[in-house]
Design a protein around this motif. Structure first.
Motif, short mmCIF file in Angstrom:
data_model
loop_
_atom_site.label_atom_id
_atom_site.label_comp_id
_atom_site.label_asym_id
_atom_site.label_seq_id
_atom_site.Cartn_x
_atom_site.Cartn_y
_atom_site.Cartn_z
N UNK A 156 31.10 62.77 17.04
CA UNK A 156 31.98 63.92 16.89
C UNK A 156 31.87 64.92 18.03
N UNK A 157 31.03 64.65 19.01
CA UNK A 157 30.83 65.62 20.09
C UNK A 157 32.05 65.74 21.00
N UNK A 158 32.91 64.73 21.00
CA UNK A 158 34.11 64.76 21.84
C UNK A 158 35.38 64.91 21.02
N UNK A 159 35.24 65.39 19.80
CA UNK A 159 36.37 65.49 18.89
C UNK A 159 37.53 66.27 19.51
N UNK A 160 38.71 65.65 19.51
CA UNK A 160 39.91 66.30 20.02
C UNK A 160 40.19 66.07 21.49
N UNK A 161 39.24 65.50 22.22
CA UNK A 161 39.45 65.26 23.64
C UNK A 161 40.39 64.08 23.87
N UNK A 162 40.94 64.02 25.07
CA UNK A 162 41.86 62.94 25.42
C UNK A 162 41.13 61.70 25.91
N UNK A 163 41.63 60.54 25.51
CA UNK A 163 41.20 59.27 26.08
C UNK A 163 42.44 58.68 26.74
N UNK A 164 42.44 58.62 28.07
CA UNK A 164 43.61 58.15 28.83
C UNK A 164 43.35 56.72 29.28
N UNK A 165 44.22 55.82 28.86
CA UNK A 165 44.07 54.40 29.20
C UNK A 165 45.08 54.04 30.29
N UNK A 166 44.62 53.65 31.47
CA UNK A 166 45.57 53.26 32.53
C UNK A 166 46.51 52.16 32.04
N UNK A 167 47.77 52.32 32.33
CA UNK A 167 48.76 51.34 31.90
C UNK A 167 48.45 49.96 32.52
N UNK A 168 48.56 48.88 31.76
CA UNK A 168 48.26 47.54 32.29
C UNK A 168 49.05 47.20 33.56
N UNK A 169 50.29 47.72 33.65
CA UNK A 169 51.11 47.43 34.84
C UNK A 169 50.48 48.04 36.09
N UNK A 170 49.85 49.20 35.94
CA UNK A 170 49.16 49.83 37.07
C UNK A 170 47.97 48.99 37.51
N UNK A 171 47.24 48.50 36.52
CA UNK A 171 46.05 47.71 36.84
C UNK A 171 46.42 46.43 37.57
N UNK A 172 47.51 45.80 37.11
CA UNK A 172 47.96 44.57 37.77
C UNK A 172 48.37 44.86 39.21
N UNK A 173 49.04 46.01 39.42
CA UNK A 173 49.49 46.38 40.76
C UNK A 173 48.29 46.66 41.67
N UNK A 174 47.26 47.34 41.12
CA UNK A 174 46.06 47.63 41.91
C UNK A 174 45.34 46.35 42.31
N UNK A 175 45.30 45.39 41.42
CA UNK A 175 44.61 44.14 41.71
C UNK A 175 45.37 43.27 42.71
N UNK A 176 46.71 43.35 42.67
CA UNK A 176 47.54 42.52 43.56
C UNK A 176 47.90 43.21 44.87
N UNK A 177 47.69 44.53 44.91
CA UNK A 177 48.06 45.28 46.10
C UNK A 177 49.52 45.69 46.12
N UNK A 178 50.25 45.49 45.03
CA UNK A 178 51.65 45.87 44.96
C UNK A 178 51.79 47.38 44.77
N UNK A 179 52.97 47.93 45.05
CA UNK A 179 53.20 49.36 44.82
C UNK A 179 53.00 49.71 43.34
#
Length: 274
Positions: A156-179
């Protein structure tokens, strides 16, 4: 080692007692005002698991409450099957409707003392797939003879805080070097309520040839190498401790092995109790 891009936490967003977000809201006052369920965890409402179990349940306003080191939290108290030796354990905290519980796990010994605590940082974040929604997930092997009890609750120490999950499309682009595509990252709020999925698979069974005893049990077996004496001794000790369920379980195993004298030991010791 977890990749840094798996999760980003914002230290803003914890405002007052009621937190609102896309997809719903929760009222922290309900948890703050809730009364703890019992004097000790030994008195908690324990649920006995099967040898192999697949459960999905909510930690919510109707769940029992306890004051943990990470704050007051709803929790679930589970006991492994007495026939289980080592088990494969998978626990997930699902990210649903814009919220998620940051999971914590306590593994307890037979005296309900904490042997190990598994924190949220030890969980991986898995993206939505054919098996489950985006979630926190951990896979562990547990020796249930050393830690027969497991408690699942929220940090409960982080109650209410945001957890931001990078979109899978971004991760694929980072891994492939695409825009990088123009997409919105999913955002969840750390909540006091949420959905837990637990899967238990028994790897070794007490009394089977595949079971590898703990160090304590190995000492007993070394002192009493004869199988009959092993069951006689442990049935007697279980009844001395007034653990009739354990004694019955040992009696069933002894019968399956053809140890007829175990019944006489059981009857003799049970008569001493009553």
């Amino acid at each position: 080692m977890k990749k840094i891009w798996l999760v980003a936490l914002s230290m803003t967003g914890l405002i007052g007692c009621s937190v609102h977000y896309e997809g719903g809201s929760y009222d922290n006052n309900l948890l703050t005002q809730a009364i703890v369920c019992c004097d000790t965890l030994e008195d908690a409402p324990w649920v006995v698991l099967e040898l192999n179990e697949n459960l999905k349940f909510d930690l919510e306003n109707d769940s029992p409450v306890w004051e943990f080191n990470t704050g007051k939290s709803y929790f679930s108290a589970l006991k492994f099957s007495e026939r289980s030796g080592k088990v494969s354990l998978k626990i997930r905290s699902l990210m649903l409707d814009g919220q998620v519980i940051q999971p914590s796990i306590d593994l307890l010994d037979k005296n309900y003392q904490i042997v190990e605590t598994i924190t949220t940082k030890q969980f991986d974040i898995r993206f939505s797939d054919a098996f489950a929604k985006t979630r926190y997930e951990i896979n562990r092997e547990v020796d249930t003879k050393l830690t027969p009890y497991i408690v699942i609750y929220g940090d409960m120490r982080s109650l209410g805080e945001k957890v931001i999950i990078p979109h899978p499309a971004k991760l694929r682009a980072q891994e492939s070097g695409d825009p990088l595509p123009i997409v919105t990252d999913p955002i969840y709020r750390v909540s006091a309520v949420g959905t837990i999925d637990i899967q238990v698979e028994t790897l070794t069974i007490i009394g089977s040839s595949s079971y590898k005893p703990s160090s304590i049990e190995s000492k007993i077996l070394n002192v009493q190498p004869d199988t009959e004496k092993y069951y006689y001794l442990n049935i007697k000790n279980a009844l001395i401790e007034r653990d009739v369920s354990k004694a019955l379980s040992l009696l069933d195993e002894a019968k399956a092995l053809g140890i007829d004298g175990a019944k006489e030991v059981f009857i003799k010791e049970i008569n001493k109790l009553y």
